[in-house]
Design a protein around this motif. Structure first.
Motif, PDB file in Angstrom:
ATOM      1  N   PHE A  50       0.994  -1.033  -0.070  1.00 54.58           N
ATOM      2  CA  PHE A  50      -0.029  -0.109   0.010  1.00 54.58           C
ATOM      3  C   PHE A  50       1.174   1.305  -0.054  1.00 54.58           C
ATOM      4  O   PHE A  50       0.714   2.372  -0.788  1.00 54.58           O
ATOM      5  N   ALA A  51       1.717   1.345   0.733  1.00 53.24           N
ATOM      6  CA  ALA A  51       2.636   2.469   0.868  1.00 53.24           C
ATOM      7  C   ALA A  51       3.728   2.610  -0.306  1.00 53.24           C
ATOM      8  O   ALA A  51       3.728   3.902  -0.943  1.00 53.24           O
ATOM      9  N   GLY A  52       4.114   1.488  -0.944  1.00 50.42           N
ATOM     10  CA  GLY A  52       4.918   1.372  -2.091  1.00 50.42           C
ATOM     11  C   GLY A  52       4.162   1.996  -3.235  1.00 50.42           C
ATOM     12  O   GLY A  52       4.661   2.804  -3.991  1.00 50.42           O
ATOM     13  N   ALA A  53       2.641   1.635  -3.467  1.00 50.02           N
ATOM     14  CA  ALA A  53       1.850   1.945  -4.367  1.00 50.02           C
ATOM     15  C   ALA A  53       1.833   3.314  -4.237  1.00 50.02           C
ATOM     16  O   ALA A  53       1.657   4.191  -5.437  1.00 50.02           O
ATOM     17  N   ARG A  54       1.441   3.907  -3.108  1.00 50.50           N
ATOM     18  CA  ARG A  54       1.063   5.443  -2.815  1.00 50.50           C
ATOM     19  C   ARG A  54       2.528   6.168  -3.431  1.00 50.50           C
ATOM     20  O   ARG A  54       2.349   7.009  -4.074  1.00 50.50           O
ATOM     21  N   PHE A  55       3.710   5.693  -2.933  1.00 47.15           N
ATOM     22  CA  PHE A  55       4.860   6.527  -3.489  1.00 47.15           C
ATOM     23  C   PHE A  55       5.099   6.389  -4.871  1.00 47.15           C
ATOM     24  O   PHE A  55       5.734   7.290  -5.636  1.00 47.15           O
ATOM     25  N   MET A  56       4.817   5.321  -5.372  1.00 41.31           N
ATOM     26  CA  MET A  56       5.258   5.005  -6.982  1.00 41.31           C
ATOM     27  C   MET A  56       4.126   5.886  -7.726  1.00 41.31           C
ATOM     28  O   MET A  56       4.767   6.508  -8.598  1.00 41.31           O
ATOM     29  N   ILE A  57       2.862   5.908  -7.213  1.00 41.52           N
ATOM     30  CA  ILE A  57       2.029   6.805  -8.082  1.00 41.52           C
ATOM     31  C   ILE A  57       2.364   8.375  -7.972  1.00 41.52           C
ATOM     32  O   ILE A  57       2.519   9.158  -8.767  1.00 41.52           O
ATOM     33  N   ALA A  58       3.061   8.679  -6.686  1.00 41.41           N
ATOM     34  CA  ALA A  58       3.198   9.775  -6.399  1.00 41.41           C
ATOM     35  C   ALA A  58       4.310  10.332  -7.270  1.00 41.41           C
ATOM     36  O   ALA A  58       4.500  11.295  -7.847  1.00 41.41           O
TER      37      ALA A  58
END
Length: 307
Positions: A50-58
């Motif tokens: 969840f955290a990784g997806a958040r920062f990857m989209i960011a």
């Protein structure tokens, strides 16, 4: 024009407050995201994913912004790769990896208090790395007063369920956050802050996504409510990290990092508004006043411009 605005002290203070306000929204929205995706407290893999997806989209958001404004796909030079990679591994991957490991073994109160120490670590470390970023009496007093504000908003003590391991992990996360400020300050002098933010987020998020998948994490991308929350959190990271890195380029690291003390206050207030919790408490007002006083003292201390 933008450069002059960033160099203006009043605008810089307002921008730093804006960043902490955005980060404050992350507290309630992460909780809402966990509920939307039905992520269990013990599901470390999905939390990291969840955290990784958040920062990857960011990172992708910042990259698209660069493509539009520069009318081309930005690329890292060989000399820029190392700073971006180190910042991504420390500020994004390291900080949040330690946070998500530790958060299951300690209380939210302790997490907030220990995390607040990142501001003080940055103030202290900046004096060793930057000639103009000296430790002054006003900075010390300001940090102490500001930390008292963090204690007040968290009930002035450690919470139940704390473990030595959990607190140690959160402390490691805090060290990564402070180190990230120093690395970002140094790197932004050589690399465009916006480009630096984009690639450090992409590099750091790749590590988090890999760790989450290895631990068996899964996210339902067809969950519309969950994906909308994830997109908001990604925007928060994209906007806040970009502005924050740009501010570090033009201002002393110690004077900017102390604004991080506002994050738990905004987090508490916004959690109350979003999650229906009681926020109009005497403790919240006192905390805000103390932290504001601490920030003012740190920022009025006299020193030469940071090198």
């Amino acid at each position: 024009m933008i450069k002059k605005l960033l160099q203006n002290k009043i605008f810089a203070c307002a921008a730093a407050v804006f960043c902490t306000l955005l980060w404050g929204t992350a507290f309630p929205f992460i909780k809402l995201g966990y509920e939307a995706f039905e992520i269990a407290d013990s599901d470390m893999g999905t939390k990291l994913l969840f955290a990784g997806a958040r920062f990857m989209i960011a990172g992708a958001m910042v990259l698209v912004f660069l493509c539009v404004t520069q009318r081309g796909v930005p690329r890292l030079k060989k000399s820029e790769l190392a700073p971006a990679a180190v910042l991504g591994l420390v500020q994004t991957a390291g900080q949040y990896l330690f946070t998500y490991i530790g958060i299951g073994f300690t209380s939210g109160t302790s997490t907030s208090i220990i995390t607040a120490c990142a501001s003080f670590l940055t103030v202290a470390a900046a004096a060793f790395f930057f000639k103009g970023d000296k430790i002054t009496l006003l900075k010390i007093i300001g940090c102490i007063i500001g930390f008292c504000g963090v204690l007040v908003i968290n009930g002035s003590g450690l919470g139940e369920g704390d473990t030595l391991f959990g607190n140690a992990m959160i402390l490691c996360s805090t060290v990564c956050a402070a180190a990230g400020n120093i690395i970002a300050k140094k790197a932004s002098g050589k690399v465009n802050p916006v480009k630096l933010t984009a690639f450090q987020l992409l590099i750091g998020s790749a590590v988090l996504v890999a760790a989450g998948l290895i631990l068996g994490g899964r996210l339902d991308v067809t969950n519309l409510n969950g994906m909308l929350i994830l997109l908001w959190l990604a925007f928060v990271s994209a906007a806040a990290f970009t502005v924050w890195t740009a501010l570090l380029k033009y201002h002393p690291a110690g004077k900017i990092s102390v604004f991080n003390l506002l994050v738990p206050v905004f987090g508490t207030i916004l959690s109350g508004i979003t999650l229906g919790e009681i926020i109009f408490r005497t403790e919240t007002l006192i905390s805000l006043l103390l932290i504001s006083a601490g920030i003012i003292l740190v920022n009025i201390s006299r020193e030469k411009s940071s090198a």
